[in-house]
Design an enzyme around this catalytic site. Sequence first.
Site, PDB file in Angstrom:
ATOM      1  N   GLU A 147     -32.220   6.575  67.573  1.00  7.63           N
ATOM      2  CA  GLU A 147     -31.937   7.211  68.864  1.00  7.63           C
ATOM      3  C   GLU A 147     -33.180   7.423  69.720  1.00  7.63           C
ATOM      4  O   GLU A 147     -33.183   7.055  70.901  1.00  7.63           O
ATOM      5  CB  GLU A 147     -31.162   8.522  68.659  1.00  7.63           C
ATOM      6  CG  GLU A 147     -29.705   8.337  68.245  1.00  7.63           C
ATOM      7  CD  GLU A 147     -29.530   8.089  66.754  1.00  7.63           C
ATOM      8  OE1 GLU A 147     -30.537   8.120  66.025  1.00  7.63           O
ATOM      9  OE2 GLU A 147     -28.386   7.864  66.310  1.00  7.63           O
ATOM     10  N   HIS A 190     -21.210  17.489  64.341  1.00  3.25           N
ATOM     11  CA  HIS A 190     -20.494  16.481  65.133  1.00  3.25           C
ATOM     12  C   HIS A 190     -19.510  17.148  66.097  1.00  3.25           C
ATOM     13  O   HIS A 190     -18.486  16.567  66.444  1.00  3.25           O
ATOM     14  CB  HIS A 190     -19.724  15.507  64.224  1.00  3.25           C
ATOM     15  CG  HIS A 190     -20.593  14.499  63.544  1.00  3.25           C
ATOM     16  ND1 HIS A 190     -21.432  14.825  62.517  1.00  3.25           N
ATOM     17  CD2 HIS A 190     -20.772  13.173  63.764  1.00  3.25           C
ATOM     18  CE1 HIS A 190     -22.074  13.735  62.106  1.00  3.25           C
ATOM     19  NE2 HIS A 190     -21.699  12.719  62.853  1.00  3.25           N
TER      20      HIS A 190
END
Lengths: 337, 332
Positions: B61, B130
């Site tokens: 990322e 999440h």
Amino acid sequence: MSAARSKKKHNTDDYLRMYRQMVRIRAFEDNANQLYLSAKMPGLTHMYSGQEAVAVGICEALTPEDKITSTHRGHGHCVAKGANFREMFCELLGKEEGYCRGKGGSMHIADQANGNLGANAIVGGSMGIATGSALSAKRLGTNHVTVCFFGDGATAQGLWYEVMNMAALWKLPVIYACENNGYSEYTKTDEIAAGSLTARAEAFGIESFRVDGQDVLAVNQLAQRLVERCRKGEGPFFIELETYRYHGHHVGDINRDYYRSRDEEAEWKKVRDPISNFGNWLIDQKIMTADELVAIDKEIVSDAEAAVKYALEAKYPDVREVDMHVYAETAAWGETQ
Amino acid sequence: MTREITLSKAVNEAIAEEMRRDPAIVLLGEDVAEAGTPFKVLSGLVEEFGTDRVIDTPISEPGFMGIAVGAAMTGLRPIVDLMFGDFLYLVMDQLCNQAAKTHYMSGGKLKVPLVLRTNMGATRRSAAQHSQSLQALVAHIPGLKVAMPSSAYEAKGLLKTAIRDDNPVVIFEDKLMYNDKAPVPEEEYLIPFGKAHIKREGRDVTLVATSSMVQVAEQAAETLALEGISAEIVDPRTIVPLDEETILRSVRKTSRAIVIDEGHQSYGVTAEIAARISEKAFYHLDAPVIRMGAMDVPVPFSPALEDITVPTAAGVVENARRICRGELVHAA
Ligand SMILES: Cc1ncc(C[n+]2csc(CCOP(=O)(O)OP(=O)(O)O)c2C)c(N)n1
Ligand SMILES: [Mg+2]
């Protein structure tokens, strides 16, 4: 004129430019240091003196369209990529005529017109940016090459390994240039870097090189070759350049015996100074005389002093600029509803 | 012509239309090509635009976020797909220190036209890493714009504007809304940034709600209407820039406000909007401004616990009733 002579002439121009550019960096830094010591400069700054052959050897292999990303120790890269003294000193002093209208300062000088995408105050922070610039070159077919300058300390940042992996997978025209000056801040490189740096890049299938970063011709010859190969789609590459910084980590790092000996510093300056060694070579090769070199040095020093004087007198940005440039004006989104 | 499509399809259409229009647009992210992302939002794009423009990245990322910043500075217009909003923490340096500041630090010389698409939203039983709604984190950083679509219609129009904007824009899609359908015109349209939408008009209380909280507010408004309380719903659509004017105008009319957002309540989006209302419409208020954000706990896994951490329609109804009756929500 014979082909051989015109080649010699061409080389002579290149050599002189390299010499001048190295002297310009040294003169810039001497003045910047002086500005700090006389309390005329806001904040701190990191001197590039001693490492001139790296920036100049590499940037002389680039065109103005080619890009570089730079570091907190970035004045050398900026000068080498074509910047002017005036706008640079103005930026260091936070003046309106600075390259970034005084909003960036020493650690964020960017000179987009000459392909300098900016210094960066986050160690390793520009590794992604350089790699992205190489992605642009490949996608848009601009054929520009990007050089990512960073220090030995930055090799400890995970970002490098992420972007090297992608650069290798996607065959991007980027050269990672690590200026190993033996220290990150007050710590020796040996204490922070395990194994070999070139082996790290080689693990990604990236061809890697080590070169004497005090030898401007050696750096330049290698850079020329790698830039050409990048343009042919053979990148990325990694270069480790062995070099040395003459000053402390920053201008305020004056009592530094606890991490680095005065003898070591004196030895590098005496034996491996990139400017005097190259100057002596130019004299030996009868390309220049000692007097001619002295004249060049003098002219550059007086240019730098004039630029400092100009910058000291230049005006600060109007306070109304404080909230300008937070967002770019978008020309038009198009029809909205 | 208008048809009903899912939010997922709306996002896909926005990207496809923009990529057809502008060859400088590239998509970067994990499993964005053949897989079309785990949510299948991008399915079909690689078939049309090829792997040169729809680029699968390694699970890096910070790396691909940084690459997008550099690409944006040098002529491309990247759209970055960040698989979960929770991964924002991994890209913070590249997003907040690099992308957000480059234009300013360069005195306006460099631009970073990129879009970071990511998601938010709890109650999917995905637990604490999440499920977060981290819009406040990026809304805090000058230089970033932040869009929060509340339906397929907004998702398409805001994303197209984001792609054309010359600044870094973060757009949060609620991952529970990907299959929700809404009427979306066939013709091209864009939604301007900084322009709130009055989703429902009312007299007694203003509900300022973002993203899926607009649905929560709508349910609450239906119930309140049966009790004779008329709620007005304002959807800011972008929290940066924020259409303060429309929010204040509504509150001056209703004299009461509840601000609802799914991010954690403390130091959050609700706090910012409530503070602006209190500062700028204080003498029009008949009751304290109420914040309703997610509880200040990591999102728990168990459904029995998770469901009580987010604002609900029942909670909005209860708070609205109280402030309309002149009762205190919090002890004085
Ligand atoms: C991410 C980050 N960590 C720490 C620092 C503080 N810092 C500034 S320069 C520096 C040393 C960098 O060493 P190196 O990369 O070798 O570059 P050099 O200073 O030797 O040119 C450190 C630790 C920083 N600016 N950014
Ligand atoms: Mg170092």
